[in-house]
Design an enzyme around this catalytic site. Structure first.
Site, short mmCIF file in Angstrom:
data_model
loop_
_atom_site.label_atom_id
_atom_site.label_comp_id
_atom_site.label_asym_id
_atom_site.label_seq_id
_atom_site.Cartn_x
_atom_site.Cartn_y
_atom_site.Cartn_z
N ASP A 1 0.88 -1.17 0.00
CA ASP A 1 0.00 0.00 0.00
C ASP A 1 0.91 1.22 0.00
OD1 ASP A 1 -2.22 1.74 0.31
OD2 ASP A 1 -1.84 1.81 2.47
N HIS B 1 -27.34 -3.14 -6.87
CA HIS B 1 -26.40 -2.80 -7.93
C HIS B 1 -27.14 -2.95 -9.25
CE1 HIS B 1 -23.53 -3.98 -4.68
NE2 HIS B 1 -22.89 -2.91 -5.15
#
EC number: 3.1.-.-
Length: 1082
Positions: free
Chosen positions: A16, A588
């Site tokens: 990250d 969705h």
């Protein structure tokens, strides 16, 4: 400590990467690449490669200071040469100079003498004062005719002042700049020189040259014997000579060479060929979204737009839509339709082409109706010359044999270029013809050069080589990637090569400082919007228990945008039942299992029954849009009349879509930084995984989604550990894991959990209460303990900060998962990059009077616009000028101690009769001054600036700190005085051979201090020269400890132990530093 030698591990490394941190995690995988256990994790923190408050380059302050020093030095040398010239020409004699080479008894009224020289003969000393004054204050000399068109506000103000004064001299009211200054500036504003940020009293150097010539003529008329041709020529040379700006070959040397043609210089961006290349890149990459499908432009459409940027000053998307005749249902891919009038933004602007065209039009050299008649080759030559050369003389030398004099003159007046691209004109001229045929940039490069990136090094090595600085120009990105490389290589050294590397870069990586501030601004606006929405939710539902969650707020937001109706059925939604379980659901629109799209633009509010009926179909499939059914038409009407942004309407109404393309876009981050790093790692590192694609750039939105589904709580403000949390999620985002999640969501969408269901692909039995797929059992509990050292990361628990405590905690909390406790488990310790740089600012910029230094006092001149009430109390001569003190105090108090507002208007003194007299611009203020850096031949003193190192000595079980400043490093001084609390530096402890040197401390060196009361283990932050105490930064910067993660005022002199440690980039190898000799400063 014995070397760490692990067994061979098949693992994925997750990274990250942010602009000041790299979180990393190792997750072991099985043969199918399913995550099976967490091996190790950590965080590397470093300083971002920019000035935090402004985003300026770290080198900018040094560069500006160096520039000022050069100007000062050159001016002093110019005056020295002038004095030598005056002596050589007999104007002055040896007796006129003192031991320092300065002129004795030089008149101090040079402006008045310059005016008087027009009407009478000057004495040798007066004549010398005039000539020296002209050389010292020699005005501004522009080297470009078009400089007045600058976007630089400060330069623009200066040029405006120069032009205004030149015009005033042309009126004939004043013979010379000196007369203008005395009769206009001094009478109107009370001063001759420029004041702060005011350049209205600046003269052109050419006007001063004219004054010099006139003065020599007048003095010759008056019989001054010191007006020889040699003196005049020498003075004029000193007045007019100026170092040329960096240009030509020097600029090209700094820029480097072409990516594809290494012997060729980079092309200027403002050439015809480079602009055409940029336009063709945009044109060939332009995509139209229409009726659910994505397509490039047809050959006819490309031909329609090809020449439009040459006809229009700016080609907008709206103009392109009209030219292409697109339907209202068609959209340009990549354009942010969420903002107002998105298509008004510019698609292409041929800046250089139109700049040249406008320049010729202004001088009447071009018919407005005809196209620019200069050939592309000649436009390339013009763009190159005006980008490389910085003076009219050099540009003329380059172009005089290529274009007509009147055209060149017009261009010199109106254009100026400075940017370059990474490719040479030679390469562009080979690539552009293929791009004109419709080939993309990468396709054209592959056809000509065989590879998009030129000659690629495909040799795979165990360790990642350095990041090439010539490919990553942004210093913030370069430092972030370089630190990521250190982490990668550290993991490989400790554990061996990974099977795969998964990378996520923060949104701000690769963004400019301005763009990052815009992101922060939007985030802050979003936060305020969420607060308003939460408040609105509580108004609607006053009996709601607890704080509304984001899902609750989203329901209300969608309810309002859909006018209170179910988007699928059109039925009214009862607002009072909005929070009733199962009544409404957020769906969705494009099934998550087929798109992995969890964005707001894919979410709608529907009745629960309608959602179950739709399953995992798109609205187009569910409403039989293929046959243009009545249901589909009604659904379209509801979407079109909703308050959704245009981009959301477009997505919901998609008729055809590429499932693989959607997943690829939503799962992968395709920004340039990610593409570069993935390609760089894949080409140069030996990875052990299967298949070709072993380096993967994860999308941050998916990381956030999975973190939430997997029950991982992340609070950025608490400490720096959260970077490792995201790295774990990134590492676990394997293809196998994605497939599991896809199958789970698909069955859930299809309402397939009726009792028991067999997954036909895996044979797995899915029960109605099946939860979102986890990487392994007790995943969240294990990760939170490993990252935060506490159950669920909750702050109320004591941190398990030792190996034994952490393994005991894991064994107690995860008794059903013995795999969680293994040989690689260690507490997370954040690794911070030390700053061992020994250079820096020598002293603070403000120079103070040192006349009273023996009293421990310095005197500083403070402008009224910076004067605070606390400063006013220390005003010099406060008792002798009580009226001035009281008036200043009253003005500040009236404006709540805001000096900028208080003294925005001029402030004046008044005499006893109440008449306004002298304007006050600054006052002298006393300051405590125990030490500092002597400057200006010991006439001034400035505060110390950068403490670059602290040397630690020990004697008789006591520790002594010797601070070292950058100015001492510059002079090669190794200090021998240790801080004594409350004493002046001259009374500090002298360090002799009886003291033992222990170690040197730089910012972010790891230290341990043990006192009778406590043990402190963290990173050295700073040393206080007044007390000898140090500040220690907690390794993870936990804001609940000390002051925002910093333990302040730690006394070390009587500490039981004071030790420095070495730590690797992973935070794993921590060992005491070995004893060394005291290092020199240089």
């Amino acid at each position: 400590m014995a070397a760490f030698k692990p067994n061979s591990i098949n693992y994925i490394l997750g990274l990250d990467i942010g602009i000041a941190s790299v979180g990393w995690a190792m997750v072991e995988i099985d043969e199918e690449e399913n995550p099976i256990r967490l091996i190790d994790l950590g965080v590397r923190v470093f300083e971002r490669a920019e000035v935090p408050k402004t985003g300026d380059s770290l080198a900018m302050a040094r560069r500006l200071a160096r520039s000022v020093r050069r100007l000062t030095r050159r001016r002093a040398h110019r005056l020295l040469r002038t004095r030598r010239l005056l002596k050589r020409e007999g104007v002055l004699q040896a007796a006129n100079f003192d031991e320092n080479g300065l002129i004795k008894s030089l008149p101090n009224t040079p402006w008045q003498l310059r005016a008087a020289a027009l009407d009478r003969k000057l004495t040798p000393l007066e004549w010398s004062a005039v000539l020296l004054h002209l050389i010292k204050h020699r005005g501004y000399l522009s080297q470009r005719k078009n400089e007045g068109e600058t976007a630089d506000k400060e330069l623009g103000a200066l040029l405006k002042g120069v032009a205004g004064n030149a015009h005033a001299l042309q009126t004939g009211d004043f013979r010379t700049p000196a007369e203008l200054a005395l009769n206009k500036f001094e009478k109107e504003s009370g001063h001759i020189r420029n004041q702060r940020s005011d350049y209205s009293h600046t003269f052109s150097r050419k006007d001063l040259q004219a004054e010099l010539i006139l003065l020599f003529e007048k003095q010759k008329e008056f019989g001054n014997p010191h007006v020889s041709g040699g003196l005049k020529e020498g003075i004029e040379t000193l007045l007019m000579t100026q170092r040329p700006a960096l240009s030509g070959d020097a600029v090209q040397k700094m820029l480097g060479h072409c990516t594809f043609e290494p012997a060729e210089p980079k092309a200027a961006k403002n050439t015809y060929t480079a602009e055409r290349f940029i336009w063709l890149t945009k044109l060939n990459n332009l995509r139209i979204l229409e009726q659910g499908s994505e397509r490039p432009l047809t050959d006819t459409e490309r031909a329609t737009l090809m020449d439009e940027p040459y006809r229009k000053s700016k080609l907008t998307y709206a103009q392109a839509r009209k030219l292409l005749g697109l339907e209202d249902t068609a959209f340009f891919k990549g354009l942010r339709y969420g903002k107002d009038n998105a298509e008004a933004s510019t698609l292409m602007e041929m800046k250089a082409y139109h700049a040249i065209s406008r320049a010729l039009e202004k001088e009447g050299l071009k018919d407005k109706k005809s196209p620019l008649n200069l050939s592309p080759e000649l436009q390339d030559e013009i763009g190159t010359a005006f980008s490389l050369f910085k003076t009219d003389e050099d540009i003329t030398g380059r172009l005089k044999d290529r274009i007509q004099p009147e055209i060149l003159e017009a261009l010199l007046k109106h254009i100026s270029f400075d940017k370059f691209v990474q490719i040479s004109l030679k390469a562009l001229r080979r690539i552009v013809p293929l791009m004109e045929q419709g080939k993309r940039y990468d396709e054209a490069c592959a056809e000509i050069y065989g590879d998009h990136y030129g000659k690629k090094n495909t040799e795979e090595k165990i360790y990642l080589p350095p990041i090439p600085a010539d490919e990553i120009r942004n210093p913030v990105v370069l430092r972030a990637l370089s630190q990521a490389r250190k982490v990668i290589n550290g993991v490989v050294r400790r554990y061996g090569s990974p099977a795969r590397i998964h990378i996520e870069t923060a949104r701000e990586v690769g963004k400019s400082f301005k763009d990052r501030k815009e992101i922060e601004k939007r985030q802050e606006e979003n936060r305020k919007d969420r607060e308003k929405a939460a408040a609105k939710f509580r108004e609607y539902f006053p009996n709601f228990v607890g704080e509304p969650k984001s899902k609750d707020i989203l329901k209300l937001r969608l309810y309002e945008q859909q006018h209170g109706k179910c988007l699928y059925s059109g039925k009214e939604i009862n607002l009072g039942r909005l929070n009733e379980k199962g009544y409404v659901e957020i769906d969705h629109a494009l099934p998550f299992s087929r798109t992995w799209d969890d964005s707001f633009n894919n979410k709608v509010l529907v009745l629960g029954s309608e959602n179950q009926n739709k399953g995992n179909q798109t609205p187009y499939e569910y409403f039989n849009g293929k046959d243009n059914s009545r249901e589909w038409q009604e659904f379209k009407a509801r979407v079109e009349t909703s308050r959704f942004p245009r981009s959301k309407k477009q997505r919901i109404l998609l008729q055809k879509f590429d499932e693989d393309g959607f997943k690829e876009r939503n799962l992968n981050d395709t920004r340039y930084v990610n593409r570069f790093l993935c390609q760089f790692v894949a080409d140069r590192m030996r990875l052990t995984g299967k298949g070709k694609k072993r380096v993967f750039a994860s999308n941050g939105q998916i990381t956030n989604l999975l973190r939430g589904f997997w029950g991982l709580r992340k609070v950025r403000a608490e400490n720096d550990r959260h970077h490792a949390l995201d790295a774990v999620v990134v590492a676990c985002s394997t293809v196998a894991m994605q497939q599991k999640i896809t199958r789970f969501v698909r069955y859930k969408e299809m309402n397939a959990f009726d009792g028991k269901t067999i997954d036909k692909e895996t044979g797995e039995v899915l029960h109605q209460k099946t939860h979102f797929p986890q990487p392994w059992e007790f995943f969240a509990q294990e990760v939170m303990i490993r990252v935060f050292g506490k159950p669920d990361g909750k702050p109320e628990f004591e941190e398990a900060d030792t190996l034994e405590k952490l393994r005991t905690l894991l064994a107690e909390k995860l008794s059903s998962r013995p795999e969680a406790v293994h040989e690689y488990v260690t507490p997370l310790f954040v690794s911070r990059a030390p700053n061992r740089k020994m250079s820096g600012q020598g002293h603070m910029e403000t120079v103070k009077s040192a006349k009273r230094l023996d009293e421990g006092v310095s005197v500083l001149r403070v402008p009224l616009t910076q004067l605070k009430l606390k400063d006013l109390e220390k005003m010099v001569n406060r008792e002798r000028e009580p009226k001035l003190y009281e008036a200043l105090k009253a003005r500040l108090e009236a404006h709540k101690d805001d000096p900028a507002k208080a003294f925005a208007e001029p402030f004046y003194k008044y005499d006893k009769a109440g008449n306004r007299t002298q304007q006050v611009k600054a006052v002298r203020v006393e300051q405590v001054q125990k030490t500092g850096v002597w400057v200006r031949n010991h006439n001034g003193i400035a505060d110390n600036a950068t403490m670059v190192r602290v040397d630690v000595f020990e004697k008789g079980d006591k520790y002594y700190l010797v601070p070292i400043y950058s100015w001492q490093v510059a002079k090669g001084i190794l200090p021998d005085r240790a801080v004594v609390q409350g004493k002046d530096e001259e009374d500090w402890q002298l360090i002799d051979d009886s003291f033992n040197f222990k170690f040197s401390l730089h910012p972010n060196d790891l230290v341990e201090v043990i006192t009778k009361k406590a043990r402190m283990f963290g990173y050295f932050a700073s040393c206080h020269r007044g007390t000898g105490n140090i500040n220690i930064r907690i390794h993870d910067l936990d804001h609940k400890i000390g002051k925002n993660g910093i333990l302040e005022g730690i006394g070390v002199k009587t500490a039981l132990s004071f030790q420095k440690y070495q730590i690797d980039e992973l935070g794993k190898e921590i060992r005491p530093c070995r004893l060394k000799k005291r290092p020199p400063v240089r």
